[in-house]
Design an enzyme around this catalytic site. Structure first.
Site, PDB file in Angstrom:
ATOM      1  N   HIS A 196      46.468  46.835  31.562  1.00 22.06           N
ATOM      2  CA  HIS A 196      45.941  48.052  30.938  1.00 22.06           C
ATOM      3  C   HIS A 196      44.418  47.973  30.777  1.00 22.06           C
ATOM      4  O   HIS A 196      43.715  48.970  30.923  1.00 22.06           O
ATOM      5  CB  HIS A 196      46.601  48.269  29.575  1.00 22.06           C
ATOM      6  N   CYS A 493      45.997  49.794  51.065  1.00 26.70           N
ATOM      7  CA  CYS A 493      46.127  50.683  49.905  1.00 26.70           C
ATOM      8  C   CYS A 493      46.337  49.925  48.600  1.00 26.70           C
ATOM      9  O   CYS A 493      46.684  50.516  47.585  1.00 26.70           O
ATOM     10  CB  CYS A 493      47.269  51.675  50.116  1.00 26.70           C
TER      11      CYS A 493
END
Length: 561
Positions: A196, A493
């Site tokens: 996070h 990606c």
């Protein structure tokens, strides 16, 4: 430098770089957490337990309410992270465990601590995304206990001057509300590239380094230089060169802010710079950047909270939003990458001792063939509705036979098939997989995890899952070479594509596209525009001759600056 080395002026601490940039400022640290060890061990009298339960319920509700209020005033990833934490604060699992302890005679503070410890142990054993929520659980515990004890809510102090926030780890509520003009960089002892802290740092656009050994020994108020490109924290450096390093980083950031695409090197070699998205809203936001298309549409993230499989029509409507946002541009749709850290309730995942090595990605189609057929049908419908035919790729392909089976299905729906290269076996046999599909996309997050045998959600193993690990880059280079040999595109990606320096190395390998979080698009494109293709190739060659992630990064910097 090791964690036990004594800190002196000019000590350089090493970690994993997450967001590029350089800042020089004093250290601030989160406030003191409430002390639960001093709580009495006596049981509550029977007639006081009901009131204690009500006191606990009110405290938990107050904390959840404040988190929801913060989420409402935040935007983007910060809002999503805070809303998820607020939901966890009201989860009936740990709340029920705490209430039971209170009914059995435990005071509320002790009950909260015991209940959270129980769920921390459970989440840690589950691993993956659940283990990532351990920091969130502990943050909720500290806030609820502070509420019960009438103490100030723990968290990050509001600094009087631009400062660098250093901590063992940071909870979503600590990072999501930060003011980037006052908290100008982040550094943590724990955490990884997908934590996070990393997510919020990217949104805020502030330098961030995680997994920094020795950081806990740096006291508040110490002047430090955080370099989010090299992954270093320099303790008490000389002021003049430190400020010059910040000024140079600012010049680079300003150049990035002015970059408007398309993706090319300084001598005109084209490399498509694309965005990763998870739904229509994210695609519309990414459309405001110079991204030339979508290189990764993570479809499973649309359905994480869905109990039953969405209908073909429901799925088609969701996919159409992304295709419409990038009308006339390339969109690569990944089929459901469910399992492990992203379980889908309607997929019927088995209980597994090691879910990261279990039934995930394309493997869920074995026992749920209808899931893949329905999704491909929905993607085809969305393509017909919008007039924007996407490419479609399958995750977690490990064999050429799996690639062929998927390609046959995709083509039956009129779709252009490709696969993700995330498993070392697929990278090693990329030439044979390319016999069946039209393109490859390398997911460096999982490729690093499986190559290095290290859970990418583990804070303790973050240095192993660094995408700069030479073993990972060797597999990337091998895959790209296989694509070039048959003239088929190979993109990247994973998190590696969001690192401007590493993006240049990948270009040197020969990748045809780079897909990153929307916030990273301009930084990647601007860096590419500053270097030539030959520089990229020289850096790629230099990196493949190294033996560690730190050496690889240094070798690239020596060539590319």
């Amino acid at each position: 430098m090791t964690a036990t080395s004594p800190l002196t002026s000019h000590s350089v601490l090493h970690g994993v770089p997450v967001v590029a940039g350089v800042q020089y400022a004093p250290v601030i640290r989160p406030g003191t957490l409430p002390d639960v060890d001093a709580e009495p061990t006596d049981e509550l009298p029977e007639d006081e337990r009901s009131a204690e339960g009500e006191r606990f319920t009110a405290a938990a509700a107050a904390v959840a309410g404040r988190l929801r209020e913060r989420a409402a005033h935040a935007t983007g990833a910060a809002s999503e992270v805070l809303a998820a934490t607020a939901t966890l604060a009201t989860d009936r699992g740990w709340l029920g465990a705490a209430e039971k302890r209170i009914k059995d005679g435990a005071p509320a503070v002790r009950a909260v601590n015991g209940a959270i410890d129980q769920f921390v142990e459970m989440f840690t054993k589950l691993g993956g995304l659940m283990a990532e929520r351990v920091t969130d659980l502990r943050d909720i515990r500290d806030r609820v206990i502070a509420e019960l004890k009438g103490l100030p809510e723990p968290g990050v102090p509001l600094p009087d001057e631009p400062s660098i926030l250093c901590a063992e780890d940071l909870a979503p509520a600590d990072t999501a509300g930060l003011d980037p003009t006052l908290v100008v960089a982040l550094a943590t002892t724990l955490g990884g590239p997908t934590s996070h802290t990393a997510i919020i740092a990217r949104q805020l656009g502030i330098p961030c380094v995680v997994a920094v050994a020795g950081l806990d020994d740096v006291p508040a108020g110490t002047m430090v230089l955080v370099d989010g490109t090299r992954g270093t924290v320099t303790v008490a450096p000389d002021e003049a060169p430190a400020r010059e390093a910040v000024a140079e980083a600012k010049r680079i950031a300003e150049a990035a802010a002015n970059w408007s695409g398309p993706g090319t090197t300084a001598d005109g070699h084209a490399v498509a710079v694309l965005a990763n998205v998870q739904d229509g809203a994210a695609a519309r936001s990414a459309r405001q950047t110079p991204a030339e298309g979508v290189g990764l549409f993570r479809t499973e993230l649309c359905f994480l909270n869905t109990d039953t499989e969405p209908t073909v029509e429901e799925q088609a409507s969701i996919y159409a939003e992304v295709l419409e946002a990038f009308a006339g541009n390339k969109v690569v749709v990944r089929t459901l990458d469910a399992g492990s850290d992203k379980p889908l309730k309607f997929a019927g995942h088995p209980d597994e001792a090691n879910p990261a090595l279990g039934v995930r990605g394309i493997r869920i189609a074995t026992n749920n063939p209808g899931l893949l057929d329905h999704q491909l049908e929905a993607i085809a419908q969305a393509a017909e509705r919008t007039g924007n035919p996407p490419w479609v790729m399958a995750p977690m392909i490990a064999t050429a036979e799996e690639a062929k089976n998927f390609a046959d299905k995709a083509r039956a729906y009129g779709l252009t098939p490709g696969v993700m290269i995330e498993v070392p076996a697929a990278a090693l046999l990329a030439d044979r997989i390319l016999d069946h599909v039209d393109f490859l996309s390398i997911g460096t997050n999982d490729l690093a995890q499986y190559t290095m045998a290290a859970d990418r959600m583990s804070a303790e193993l973050a240095t192993l899952t660094d995408p700069w690990q030479p073993a990972v880059l060797a597999l990337v280079a091998m895959t790209v070479k296989a694509g070039a040999a048959v003239g088929k595109p190979v993109g990247v990606c994973g998190e590696a594509a969001a690192d401007p320096l590493l993006a240049c190395v990948l270009t040197g390998f020969g990748v045809t596209s780079l897909s990153a979080a929307a916030a990273a698009v301009q930084g990647v494109g601007a860096k590419l525009a500053m270097v030539t293709l030959q520089q990229c190739r020289d850096a790629a060659e230099a990196v493949l001759g190294t033996a560690s992630a730190a050496e690889a990064r240094a070798a690239a910097l020596a060539v590319l600056g």
